[in-house]
Design a protein around this motif. Structure first.
Motif: not given
Lengths: 130, 130
Positions: B51, B54-55, B57-59, B61-62, B68
């Motif tokens: 997690n 993932a956090k 990677y998510r940021q 991408e933002t 992704t």
DNA sequence: TAATTGTACTATCGCAACTAATACAAGTAT
DNA sequence: ATACTTGTATTAGTTGCGATAGTACAATTA
């Protein structure tokens, strides 16, 4: 001492106070030996808890930026870094690299960044080390 | 991708991962379109919770640094800053000022700081904006 | 002596970071 | 088609930091 606290910032309040004091000293807005606002006074002005100010002052004293005496107050101390030269360089380089990386991802040009650096340096030229 | 997590650091782990990815891109260690390690793979290597990766990677991408796709993976995206020029300048100047202030209190000379800046810039010269 | 000042301590609240377990959706490989 | 891989989403719980609150103490000042 003109301190602006930004409550929407994710930077802790006590850290913002530390930042402001260091900045004002570096800009010669407060000079060697001058007295800082008292803990309770600043707490009143900024409408924050005295403990938060006290925490900032305590850390500033630990870093050697100010000296404090109960009953008397907090005063700007002489500048003498207690950290070794090599460590200082390491710290600064690390910070510079982070800026460079950010600049790259913001697609800022080499020339722009260099110019901005020069501008900033000029502001503090009086207080740099010999 | 060689990422070193410093558990004694006060910088959050997910932030250290973001830092590392941005750095490797800025240093051209990973290039446009290349695939990053998978969430589970990186989590396994670094022995941290998926997690947390993932956090990060998510940021990323933002921020537009990577793209992704579930089932496929995460890839280095094209650089195109979505922030306005004036805001970018404001951010960078703020960071530069903080460094200058730190340098002053560490009694670093103007010349030294300028030289270190030049050294750092050189490392990233290939990836700066046009 | 009385007021001021920085310090110390304890308790409490809210929030971010991290872990954990699980389920889901979209792409890939066979 | 089927099985696998990949990133995403959700929920729950733990830990630590930041900040507030109240009180008491020690040193200096007036």
């Amino acid at each position: 001492m003109q301190i602006q606290i930004d409550n929407s910032s994710n930077r802790p309040v006590y850290q913002q106070i530390i930042d402001a004091v260091k900045r004002d000293i570096a800009l010669e807005r407060i000079k060697l030996g001058e007295k800082l606002p008292t803990v309770r006074q600043l707490a009143g002005e900024l409408v924050i808890n005295p403990n938060t100010i006290a925490k900032a002052y305590r850390q500033l004293e630990t870093e050697g930026i100010i000296t404090t005496r109960p009953g008397s107050g907090a005063f700007v101390a002489e500048m003498n870094s207690n950290i070794s030269k090599s460590v200082r360089k390491k710290i600064v380089i690390q910070e510079l690299e982070r800026i460079a990386i950010d600049a790259v991802h913001m697609q800022i040009s080499n020339e722009e960044l260099t110019q901005w650096f020069a501008e900033v340096i000029k502001k503090f030229k009086n207080t740099f080390g010999e």
